[in-house]
Design a protein around this motif. Structure first.
Motif, PDB file in Angstrom:
ATOM      1  N   VAL A 426       0.809  -1.189   0.157  1.00  0.00           N
ATOM      2  CA  VAL A 426       0.106   0.048  -0.052  1.00  0.00           C
ATOM      3  C   VAL A 426       0.853   1.248  -0.058  1.00  0.00           C
ATOM      4  O   VAL A 426       1.686   1.372   0.842  1.00  0.00           O
ATOM      5  N   GLU A 427       0.571   1.956  -1.027  1.00  0.00           N
ATOM      6  CA  GLU A 427       1.582   3.457  -1.204  1.00  0.00           C
ATOM      7  C   GLU A 427       0.749   4.418  -0.663  1.00  0.00           C
ATOM      8  O   GLU A 427      -0.478   4.735  -0.801  1.00  0.00           O
ATOM      9  N   ARG A 440       5.927   6.427   0.260  1.00  0.00           N
ATOM     10  CA  ARG A 440       6.108   5.516   1.232  1.00  0.00           C
ATOM     11  C   ARG A 440       5.203   4.237   1.049  1.00  0.00           C
ATOM     12  O   ARG A 440       4.338   4.376   0.766  1.00  0.00           O
ATOM     13  N   ALA A 441       6.040   2.969   1.438  1.00  0.00           N
ATOM     14  CA  ALA A 441       5.340   1.627   1.234  1.00  0.00           C
ATOM     15  C   ALA A 441       4.921   1.070   2.483  1.00  0.00           C
ATOM     16  O   ALA A 441       5.707   0.928   3.374  1.00  0.00           O
ATOM     17  N   LEU A 442       3.627   0.423   2.693  1.00  0.00           N
ATOM     18  CA  LEU A 442       3.416  -0.153   3.750  1.00  0.00           C
ATOM     19  C   LEU A 442       3.116  -1.700   3.190  1.00  0.00           C
ATOM     20  O   LEU A 442       2.034  -1.777   2.206  1.00  0.00           O
ATOM     21  N   ASN A 443       3.707  -2.535   3.899  1.00  0.00           N
ATOM     22  CA  ASN A 443       3.340  -3.959   3.326  1.00  0.00           C
ATOM     23  C   ASN A 443       2.189  -4.601   3.988  1.00  0.00           C
ATOM     24  O   ASN A 443       2.393  -4.943   5.188  1.00  0.00           O
ATOM     25  N   MET A 466      -6.884   2.758   6.736  1.00  0.00           N
ATOM     26  CA  MET A 466      -6.772   3.655   5.758  1.00  0.00           C
ATOM     27  C   MET A 466      -6.052   3.257   4.440  1.00  0.00           C
ATOM     28  O   MET A 466      -4.684   2.456   4.650  1.00  0.00           O
ATOM     29  N   ASP A 467      -6.572   3.281   3.246  1.00  0.00           N
ATOM     30  CA  ASP A 467      -6.170   2.807   1.959  1.00  0.00           C
ATOM     31  C   ASP A 467      -5.964   1.406   2.005  1.00  0.00           C
ATOM     32  O   ASP A 467      -5.070   1.129   1.032  1.00  0.00           O
ATOM     33  N   ALA A 468      -6.474   0.528   2.917  1.00  0.00           N
ATOM     34  CA  ALA A 468      -6.279  -0.841   2.731  1.00  0.00           C
ATOM     35  C   ALA A 468      -7.651  -1.590   2.514  1.00  0.00           C
ATOM     36  O   ALA A 468      -8.219  -1.584   1.492  1.00  0.00           O
ATOM     37  N   VAL A 469      -8.240  -2.222   3.526  1.00  0.00           N
ATOM     38  CA  VAL A 469      -9.637  -2.894   3.617  1.00  0.00           C
ATOM     39  C   VAL A 469     -10.348  -2.520   4.619  1.00  0.00           C
ATOM     40  O   VAL A 469     -10.072  -1.810   5.767  1.00  0.00           O
ATOM     41  N   TRP A 498      -3.023   2.190  10.731  1.00  0.00           N
ATOM     42  CA  TRP A 498      -2.380   0.992  11.035  1.00  0.00           C
ATOM     43  C   TRP A 498      -1.018   0.813  10.859  1.00  0.00           C
ATOM     44  O   TRP A 498      -0.504   1.457   9.821  1.00  0.00           O
ATOM     45  N   VAL A 499      -0.287   0.000  11.387  1.00  0.00           N
ATOM     46  CA  VAL A 499       0.984  -0.515  11.066  1.00  0.00           C
ATOM     47  C   VAL A 499       1.221  -2.049  10.639  1.00  0.00           C
ATOM     48  O   VAL A 499       0.665  -2.801  11.321  1.00  0.00           O
TER      49      VAL A 499
END
Length: 559
Positions: A426-427, A440-443, A466-469, A498-499
């Motif tokens: 997720v960018e 920035r990239a979140l895996n 946020m920006d995911a699901v 989230w992290v």
């Protein structure tokens, strides 16, 4: 023509030009007593001389009065000033501007000092003048050896520039020489009265019995002073013994201090009082404008007596009101005691109002400068809140601070049923308004840390990462709900940050009340450097204070 006659003649000319060529003796005398209080003790002589000079002036033609007044420098009538926001212009700047910032080295600077330091610096720049940093360390009991360096560091952080640095303990021989001259001119005398005895005399407007001692007698005692014990004798400046303010009556210029000076050791035992050394240095260093708090109004008047005794030009004294800070301890002595007692961790404890504490939290120097410039140097007291500081600071940080995710009070959540197509990177932009800074990239693999306070308490409640699901949590189990933002809106889902659990960075954040909040931040935050200020999304701005073994320690600034 002696000095008194010169003064009377000019005021008589001024008064005459304002009243159709006819000066009023009472008005002239009033101007002299107001502007030159040292003549109050000679009221009879002033009255007699003024009457004679006014009579002469009133016999002159209006043209001759105007010409003589112009020859004597003219007169500019003060216009009613409109209220000015910020730093009003300084008066009488035609011959240049020399200013000084003069702290006592009892500790580092606090935000109260910032008003004087930054106002002086702004005026220095406005008038292309000179700023002198003068460390006033002539009271050995109020000197912290570390303060000399700390104060310089604080000023540099604020962006204050000075052209000359003076340390008063280096100038003791100069003060001794001036004291000697003052005694010889009859402007000071040696007093051996016990403190309580002199206070009784002073409070009843009675002169000290030593006041009329000869110059020779005073010089003899002055030479013996270094061998005397503390409190046995002082050097006093002659003022008006009937002055309405007892504190101004014959104030102390020199006294014995039986204390080792942290910087010059035991070289000296006789030290000047602040009013003597300050006035002496302001004159010798060519200071033209003195900015000081209105609590120094009496000191300004005291110092004027010394100026007149020594026939020095009096600088422009500009007094300003008190600066009150909400919930910020500004007392250096109380802060020191708190540090010694273990209440505070040091001078940069976030609960203190020191410059270094404010800087450590990520408050920008530009914000403090703008605050002090807006406040100006008006006589009215000013109350400043953290809310005001945060508002100014935010305008600087919004542009420069990159964004990152962090969760406090972390709780590991494993989401069931996430489609493989949604697992991956997720960018998000480092800064939404500056896409050129990169992404920035979140895996996202279904295992995340959430803030425990964001965990839903209602069964079936939808949460959007946020920006995911979108997910639901029931009986401690997280379940994939849907993908899109539209579904989240339809379900009235709360949006949370989230992290990723994989490669999460351990973080600590020191809050303004010195409590510590622990959590995890996204992996990309590990590239930032100490002193960088970032925006932790939905949490606030924070400055990176320490980076060790992959762990980050922040100091929280504000939302």
């Amino acid at each position: 023509m002696d000095k008194l006659e010169e003064i009377i003649r000019k005021y008589a000319l001024i008064n005459a030009t304002q009243h159709g060529g006819q000066a009023q003796p009472g008005a002239v005398i009033g101007m002299i007593m107001s502007k030159h209080p040292e003549y109050r003790q000679n009221a009879g002589e002033v009255s007699k001389t003024a009457a004679q000079i006014v009579q002469t002036i009133n016999q002159m033609s209006a043209q001759d009065q105007d010409q003589e007044l112009e020859d004597r420098g003219g007169y500019q009538e003060k216009k009613k000033q409109e209220k000015v926001k910020g730093l009003a212009d300084l008066p009488h700047t035609d011959e240049g501007v020399v200013l000084r910032f003069a702290p006592n080295p009892s500790g580092p600077l606090h935000i109260g000092h910032a008003r004087a330091a930054l106002s002086n610096d702004e005026y220095r720049k406005r008038y292309e003048g000179k700023l002198i940093l003068r460390v006033e360390d002539t009271d050995p009991r109020r000197v912290d050896p570390d303060a000399y360096q700390m104060m310089g560091e604080d000023l540099k952080w604020m962006g204050v520039t000075w052209e000359e640095e003076i340390i008063q303990s280096d100038r003791m021989e100069i003060y001794y020489q001036l004291a000697d001259e003052l005694i010889k001119q009859g402007g000071a005398y040696m007093c051996t009265c016990p403190g309580d005895v002199f206070k009784e005399l002073k409070d009843s407007s009675q002169p000290c019995p030593h006041r009329d001692a000869t110059v020779e007698e005073n010089l003899a005692l002055w030479k013996k002073m270094p061998q005397s014990s503390e409190g046995k004798m002082v050097l006093r400046v002659k003022t008006d013994i009937k002055h309405k303010n007892p504190a101004i009556r014959d104030w102390v210029a020199m006294r014995v201090v039986e204390e080792t000076h942290p910087r010059v050791g035991d070289k000296y035992r006789v030290y000047p009082m602040m009013n003597f050394s300050v006035a002496a240095d302001d004159h010798l260093l060519g200071v033209t404008h003195v900015l000081r708090g209105k609590d120094h109004l009496a000191n300004s008047e005291k110092q004027e007596y010394l100026y007149h005794h020594m026939d020095w030009d009096v600088p422009e004294f500009i007094h300003y009101g008190r600066l009150k800070m909400e919930d910020i301890p500004l007392s250096t002595s109380k802060a020191r005691q708190g540090i010694e007692d273990g209440v505070y961790s040091g001078w940069d404890d976030p609960r203190l109002g020191t410059i270094r504490a404010i800087a450590r939290r990520g408050i920008q120097a530009e914000a403090i400068r703008q605050l002090m410039t807006e406040i100006g140097v008006k006589m009215a007291d000013t109350a400043v809140s953290w809310k005001k500081i945060y508002g100014l600071n935010r305008t600087f940080l919004e542009e420069k601070a990159n964004r990152y995710f962090m969760v406090a009070h972390p709780q590991l959540v494993e989401i069931e049923g996430v489609p493989e197509s949604l697992r991956g990177t997720v960018e998000r932009p480092l800064h939404p308004d500056h896409l050129d800074r990169g992404m920035r990239a979140l895996n996202f693999d279904g295992r995340v840390y959430l803030d425990s306070e964001d965990i839903p308490t209602k069964p079936g409640e939808v949460l959007r990462l946020m920006d995911a699901v979108n997910i639901t949590l029931q009986d401690g189990q997280a379940q994939y709900h849907s993908e899109g933002l539209d579904e989240a809106r339809e379900a009235k889902a709360r949006i949370v940050q989230w992290v990723p659990a994989t490669n999460a960075v351990e973080t600590e954040m020191v809050m303004p009340d010195a409590t510590i909040v622990s959590g995890y931040a996204e992996e990309s935050i590990s590239t930032i450097k100490v002193d960088d200020v970032v925006q932790l999304e939905r949490i606030g701005f924070a400055r990176l204070d320490e980076k060790e073994d992959g762990q980050l320690r922040f100091y929280y600034a504000h939302k």
